[in-house]
Design an enzyme around this catalytic site. Structure first.
Site, PDB file in Angstrom:
ATOM      1  N   TYR A  61     -25.207  43.253  11.807  1.00 11.90           N
ATOM      2  CA  TYR A  61     -25.126  43.904  10.505  1.00 11.90           C
ATOM      3  C   TYR A  61     -25.769  42.980   9.484  1.00 11.90           C
ATOM      4  CZ  TYR A  61     -23.157  47.864   8.024  1.00 11.90           C
ATOM      5  OH  TYR A  61     -23.008  49.040   7.348  1.00 11.90           O
ATOM      6  N   GLU A  63     -26.757  43.790   5.828  1.00 10.90           N
ATOM      7  CA  GLU A  63     -26.962  44.360   4.494  1.00 10.90           C
ATOM      8  C   GLU A  63     -27.630  43.351   3.576  1.00 10.90           C
ATOM      9  OE1 GLU A  63     -23.456  45.804   2.655  1.00 10.90           O
ATOM     10  OE2 GLU A  63     -23.542  47.760   3.610  1.00 10.90           O
ATOM     11  N   ASP A 207     -47.737  59.725   0.282  1.00 10.63           N
ATOM     12  CA  ASP A 207     -46.944  59.811   1.509  1.00 10.63           C
ATOM     13  C   ASP A 207     -47.943  59.822   2.658  1.00 10.63           C
ATOM     14  OD1 ASP A 207     -45.399  60.388   3.690  1.00 10.63           O
ATOM     15  OD2 ASP A 207     -44.315  62.058   2.773  1.00 10.63           O
ATOM     16  N   THR A 233     -44.325  56.629   7.928  1.00  4.42           N
ATOM     17  CA  THR A 233     -43.563  56.465   9.162  1.00  4.42           C
ATOM     18  C   THR A 233     -44.316  55.492  10.057  1.00  4.42           C
ATOM     19  OG1 THR A 233     -44.681  58.359  10.147  1.00  4.42           O
ATOM     20  CG2 THR A 233     -42.548  58.775   9.107  1.00  4.42           C
ATOM     21  N   ARG A 242     -39.652  54.844  15.951  1.00  5.02           N
ATOM     22  CA  ARG A 242     -39.372  55.956  15.038  1.00  5.02           C
ATOM     23  C   ARG A 242     -38.647  55.396  13.818  1.00  5.02           C
ATOM     24  NH1 ARG A 242     -40.624  60.746  16.717  1.00  5.02           N
ATOM     25  NH2 ARG A 242     -39.498  61.652  14.959  1.00  5.02           N
TER      26      ARG A 242
END
Length: 425
Positions: A61, A63, A207, A233, A242
């Protein structure tokens, strides 16, 4: 187990513990290997990328950002994220990169968070003319939270109507102007968009989800010198995991970082961030540049060859990795064409064409892309063969997988993908 060599030595253990999921992994690999993958938004990530995705970095984790985490024990994942950031910046010549977005939609959501407040206006390409769901469509958060104005394409050329973009910008004074979409075969005039945005003091956002891999390989012009922010992406032509990413100018880096975290996301997926770092390194090689060039060449040959068989390419062809085709001349709907091709081992998708008389669930067109088959090593000769197989499946086949035409085409597909295998052993 026959696929241990591909999935790694832990596969036998998974197969013993959860044979149902193990069977899915096996059958999906066989599905990829057994057919022609022509979905323009898909590609085949390298085993190196897949290795990073399946790593122990998934456990952490993290953050926050490197050196500024809200959890301890992040020294190693900081290294991975810093590598991904620096490689991304170098690859695209960008001032700043954020590699934490979980997907393209997550990246887009962060761009909205950085520049728009609820109710403010954006200008983007309409979905029926080639835009994207997150560009202000009513069913998307973007259409529910913001006032979306849409431009389209010329009915004759089927390319972007830049005069309409400028007129709408002057009339509605959007805070953000968006270029890009999911079914745009031609190059986008980024310089014209920049001038339109400057004329009204708007943020210019590209985009680039679909074509960023071609930019990475220097096969088409880059939007980075013109745009305030570029979202994308990493799993289409780019051939990575992905996921998503954002690059922007120095002026906007603080706004973008705050919008990704803590505004839109919590902890990043550090295994995916590491896979992006691997992918960006792959994309900086001469081999990848050659791949990107061949993707464009193959898409052009495929589009032309389908047109010669009565399956008309919109805009007259393509400059990128995809082409959009009008089926009205052969009297088959996009929905039926997709089903007939699927029955023959050809995976593509139905797609609306500009000014489509049919509803989106049926559509009058199909969209085809060259990334996967180019990854498999196919070239112009194979593109012409694929066009013939598609045309045969659409015009002579039906949705019944037992039909003789479907079986005939599938046999030729099998021969082709055997010669150019996905993930060769």
């Amino acid at each position: 187990m026959r696929m241990t060599a591909f999935y790694g030595s832990d596969f036998d253990e998974l197969d013993a513990f959860d044979p149902e999921i193990a069977a899915v992994l096996l059958s999906e690999l066989e599905r990829i290997r057994g057919g022609l993958q022509l979905i323009a938004s898909e590609n085949l990530s390298s085993p190196r990328v897949l290795t990073a995705l399946g790593s122990t970095l998934s456990n952490k984790y993290a953050e926050g950002y490197p050196g500024r985490r809200y959890y301890g024990g992040c020294a190693e994942v900081d290294k991975a994220e810093n590598l991904a950031i620096e490689r991304c910046k170098a690859l695209f010549g960008a001032d700043h990169a954020n590699v934490q977005p979980h997907s393209g939609a997550s990246a887009n959501q962060a761009v909205y968070g950085a520049f728009l407040k609820p109710g403010e206006t954006l200008l983007a390409m309409s979905l029926p003319h080639g835009g994207h769901l997150t560009h202000g469509t009513k069913v998307s958060f973007s259409g529910k939270w913001f006032n979306a104005v849409h431009y389209g394409v010329h009915q004759e050329s089927e390319d972007i109507d830049y005069d309409q973009v400028e007129a709408l910008a002057r009339e509605h004074r959007p805070k953000v102007i968006v270029a890009g979409g999911s079914a745009i075969p031609r190059l986008i005039d980024f310089e014209r968009f920049r001038a339109i945005a400057d004329g009204i003091g708007a943020i210019f956002w590209v985009d680039a989800a679909h074509f960023i891999g071609l930019v990475a390989g220097k096969a088409i012009p880059s939007p980075v010198p013109y745009a305030d922010v570029v979202s994308f992406t990493t799993h289409k032509v780019l051939r990575g995991p992905r996921s998503g990413a954002i690059v922007c100018t120095e002026e906007h880096k603080a706004a973008i970082d705050k919008a990704v975290f803590p505004m839109m996301q919590g902890g990043p997926q550090m295994h995916t961030v590491a896979a992006k770092a691997v992918n960006f390194k792959e994309c900086a090689t001469p081999e990848y540049a050659d791949y990107a060039r061949r993707v464009v060449e193959n898409a052009a040959v495929l589009a032309t060859s389908l047109g010669e068989r009565g399956i008309r390419p919109t805009t007259g062809g393509t400059d990128t990795h995809l082409s959009l085709h009008d089926l009205q001349g052969v009297g088959v709907s996009g929905k039926d064409a997709e089903a007939r091709c699927d029955a023959a081992g050809i995976v593509l998708n139905k797609n609306a064409i500009p000014y489509d008389p049919a509803p989106p669930s049926v559509a009058s067109g199909i969209r085809v892309g060259s990334p996967c088959v180019t990854t498999q090593g196919m070239g112009a000769e194979q593109m012409r063969q694929i066009a013939e197989l598609i045309a045969t499946a659409i015009t002579r086949g039906d949705a019944d997988p037992e039909h003789a035409v479907s079986r005939e085409v599938r046999a030729q597909v099998t021969e082709l993908v055997t010669a150019f295998p996905a993930y060769p052993r």
